[in-house]
Motif scaffolding. Sequence first.
Motif, mmCIF file in Angstrom:
data_model
loop_
_atom_site.group_PDB
_atom_site.id
_atom_site.type_symbol
_atom_site.label_atom_id
_atom_site.label_comp_id
_atom_site.label_asym_id
_atom_site.label_seq_id
_atom_site.Cartn_x
_atom_site.Cartn_y
_atom_site.Cartn_z
ATOM 1 N N LEU A 1 0.835 -1.175 -0.267
ATOM 2 C CA LEU A 1 -0.189 0.099 0.086
ATOM 3 C C LEU A 1 0.636 1.366 0.407
ATOM 4 C CD1 LEU A 1 -3.094 -0.075 0.364
ATOM 5 C CD2 LEU A 1 -2.892 0.815 2.260
ATOM 6 N N ILE A 2 0.711 2.042 -1.179
ATOM 7 C CA ILE A 2 1.422 3.617 -0.744
ATOM 8 C C ILE A 2 0.469 4.945 -1.267
ATOM 9 C CG2 ILE A 2 3.409 2.110 -2.492
ATOM 10 C CD1 ILE A 2 2.598 3.489 -4.936
ATOM 11 N N CYS A 3 0.645 5.800 -1.647
ATOM 12 C CA CYS A 3 0.128 6.759 -1.495
ATOM 13 C C CYS A 3 0.140 7.120 -2.870
ATOM 14 C CB CYS A 3 1.347 8.325 -0.833
ATOM 15 S SG CYS A 3 -0.163 9.509 -0.471
ATOM 16 N N GLY A 4 -0.819 7.149 -3.740
ATOM 17 C CA GLY A 4 -0.842 7.670 -5.210
ATOM 18 C C GLY A 4 -0.573 9.372 -5.131
ATOM 19 N N LEU A 5 -0.715 9.628 -4.224
ATOM 20 C CA LEU A 5 0.120 11.685 -4.835
ATOM 21 C C LEU A 5 1.110 11.645 -4.714
ATOM 22 C CD1 LEU A 5 -2.765 13.366 -2.881
ATOM 23 C CD2 LEU A 5 -2.663 13.067 -4.699
ATOM 24 N N THR A 6 2.182 10.723 -3.731
ATOM 25 C CA THR A 6 3.647 11.125 -3.710
ATOM 26 C C THR A 6 4.214 9.531 -4.104
ATOM 27 O OG1 THR A 6 3.723 9.786 -1.478
ATOM 28 C CG2 THR A 6 4.086 11.972 -1.734
ATOM 29 N N ASN A 7 3.379 8.419 -4.783
ATOM 30 C CA ASN A 7 3.658 7.523 -5.390
ATOM 31 C C ASN A 7 5.525 6.425 -4.827
ATOM 32 O OD1 ASN A 7 1.807 6.231 -7.519
ATOM 33 N ND2 ASN A 7 3.096 8.140 -8.236
ATOM 34 N N ASN A 8 5.045 6.496 -3.234
ATOM 35 C CA ASN A 8 5.858 6.193 -1.963
ATOM 36 C C ASN A 8 5.232 5.825 -0.614
ATOM 37 O OD1 ASN A 8 8.330 6.488 -2.936
ATOM 38 N ND2 ASN A 8 8.519 8.724 -2.964
ATOM 39 N N PRO A 9 5.934 4.776 -0.071
ATOM 40 C CA PRO A 9 5.205 5.085 1.023
ATOM 41 C C PRO A 9 4.954 5.362 1.919
ATOM 42 C CG PRO A 9 6.686 3.020 0.781
ATOM 43 C CD PRO A 9 7.339 4.513 -0.824
ATOM 44 N N ALA A 10 3.815 5.686 2.931
ATOM 45 C CA ALA A 10 3.623 6.800 3.548
ATOM 46 C C ALA A 10 4.627 7.074 4.449
ATOM 47 C CB ALA A 10 2.611 6.664 4.038
ATOM 48 N N ASP A 11 5.487 7.775 5.009
ATOM 49 C CA ASP A 11 6.334 8.311 5.818
ATOM 50 C C ASP A 11 5.719 9.848 6.867
ATOM 51 O OD1 ASP A 11 6.638 10.379 3.760
ATOM 52 O OD2 ASP A 11 8.399 10.288 3.137
ATOM 53 N N PHE A 12 4.985 9.798 7.159
ATOM 54 C CA PHE A 12 4.385 10.925 7.783
ATOM 55 C C PHE A 12 4.262 10.312 9.093
ATOM 56 C CE2 PHE A 12 -0.224 8.346 6.648
ATOM 57 C CZ PHE A 12 0.289 8.267 8.375
ATOM 58 N N ASP A 13 4.353 11.798 10.209
ATOM 59 C CA ASP A 13 4.478 10.944 11.266
ATOM 60 C C ASP A 13 2.551 12.059 11.965
ATOM 61 O OD1 ASP A 13 5.988 9.974 13.108
ATOM 62 O OD2 ASP A 13 7.887 11.479 12.348
ATOM 63 N N VAL A 14 2.347 10.585 12.959
ATOM 64 C CA VAL A 14 1.194 11.301 13.818
ATOM 65 C C VAL A 14 0.519 11.539 12.631
ATOM 66 C CG1 VAL A 14 0.445 12.912 15.159
ATOM 67 C CG2 VAL A 14 2.577 12.665 15.349
ATOM 68 N N GLN A 15 0.152 13.183 11.655
ATOM 69 C CA GLN A 15 -0.953 12.885 11.120
ATOM 70 C C GLN A 15 -0.097 13.634 9.668
ATOM 71 O OE1 GLN A 15 -2.916 16.560 11.754
ATOM 72 N NE2 GLN A 15 -5.094 15.727 11.234
ATOM 73 N N CYS A 16 -1.254 12.936 8.428
ATOM 74 C CA CYS A 16 -0.948 13.142 6.861
ATOM 75 C C CYS A 16 -0.926 14.290 5.966
ATOM 76 C CB CYS A 16 -1.222 11.599 6.534
ATOM 77 S SG CYS A 16 -0.769 11.930 4.485
ATOM 78 N N PRO A 17 -0.362 15.148 5.887
ATOM 79 C CA PRO A 17 -1.403 16.328 5.269
ATOM 80 C C PRO A 17 -2.385 15.643 3.794
ATOM 81 C CG PRO A 17 1.366 16.309 5.036
ATOM 82 C CD PRO A 17 1.263 14.888 5.983
ATOM 83 N N TYR A 18 -1.486 14.957 3.327
ATOM 84 C CA TYR A 18 -2.735 14.849 2.317
ATOM 85 C C TYR A 18 -3.898 13.292 2.651
ATOM 86 C CZ TYR A 18 1.839 16.121 0.048
ATOM 87 O OH TYR A 18 3.273 16.290 0.184
ATOM 88 N N TYR A 19 -3.933 13.075 3.466
ATOM 89 C CA TYR A 19 -4.754 12.092 4.636
ATOM 90 C C TYR A 19 -6.202 12.803 3.541
ATOM 91 C CZ TYR A 19 -8.143 9.001 7.200
ATOM 92 O OH TYR A 19 -9.055 8.297 7.296
ATOM 93 N N GLU A 20 -6.908 12.006 2.889
ATOM 94 C CA GLU A 20 -8.830 11.982 2.793
ATOM 95 C C GLU A 20 -9.254 10.794 3.020
ATOM 96 O OE1 GLU A 20 -9.815 14.553 -0.661
ATOM 97 O OE2 GLU A 20 -7.918 14.465 -1.198
ATOM 98 N N GLN A 21 -10.505 10.841 4.052
ATOM 99 C CA GLN A 21 -11.131 10.269 4.315
ATOM 100 C C GLN A 21 -11.809 9.547 4.266
ATOM 101 O OE1 GLN A 21 -14.021 10.235 7.716
ATOM 102 N NE2 GLN A 21 -11.888 8.349 8.957
ATOM 103 N N SER A 22 -12.168 8.403 3.401
ATOM 104 C CA SER A 22 -12.483 7.559 2.263
ATOM 105 C C SER A 22 -13.901 7.339 2.957
ATOM 106 C CB SER A 22 -12.151 6.727 1.017
ATOM 107 O OG SER A 22 -12.709 6.141 0.700
ATOM 108 N N GLU A 23 -15.499 7.433 3.069
ATOM 109 C CA GLU A 23 -16.274 6.929 3.483
ATOM 110 C C GLU A 23 -16.804 5.549 3.026
ATOM 111 O OE1 GLU A 23 -19.971 9.222 4.040
ATOM 112 O OE2 GLU A 23 -18.723 11.013 3.392
#
Lengths: 136, 129
Positions: A24-46
């Motif tokens: 599972l990677i981030c579709g925006l950066t095309n890299n595995p997530a590397d955030f701490d605490v909170q991801c600036p690109y996070y958008e919740q999918s209902e």
Amino acid sequence: MTREERLRICKTCKNKKKDLQLGLICGLTNNPADFDVQCPYYEQSEEEVKKIDYVHTNKPPKTWLTESILVTLFCCLPFGIAGIVNASKVESLYNSGQVNEALEASENAAKWVKTSFILGLVGSILYVIVNLAQLA
Amino acid sequence: MSKKAIKWILIGLAIVSLIVIYTVFNPNSSSYFPKCPFKMLTGFKCPGCGSQRAVHHLLNFNIKNAINENAILVLSIPYIILGFIYDIKKKHTAKSLIWRKRLFGQKAIIAVLTIIIAFWIYRNIVLLI
């Protein structure tokens, strides 16, 4: 934050992407997530949140059986029958662990019920209007 | 008033007027009630044929005539009410989950489907004989 903790968050994100090598990677950066605490690109999918809910509550998605029977008896019959057929799939798919497929069957049943309800309603209203117009 | 309140008032009004219309008028002797498209096209009855007449008789507490018009409709009413209760109910005990599975699980749904199709065939065979 560990990879596992991040994945739990990424799982419900609209921007997630599946990569054959990286998982599972981030579709925006095309890299595995590397955030701490909170991801600036996070958008919740209902939709994803709903799926997780179904996994945890042990209750299968709505089968739309009762509504299907009602539209079979009152509206356009073939669509109501299609609704019942889809309703029968929901629970067995859910119990065999295919939550996505079960949700899909549930949505299909809902689609048939709604289509036949609307068609039946519009047809009936048109029929009454045409009849009243002939009287006038 | 909020939009939601207006929506429910309109739905309530529509239901009440439908109940009044179906209580007072018999769909059998009035031509303003919609006809079954399946029957108009094929000449055969569908599983829902007679529902409007059955509703009229039910609203006048004439259960025998209602069953004659559409037995499936009358028999399904308690089942459908129970189904809605199970749908609305949020907390399930082990016992209620077992009954939910017995009455509304996959096997039950297939049984319902079979009954409806058998009823559909039966009522047309009776017509032909």
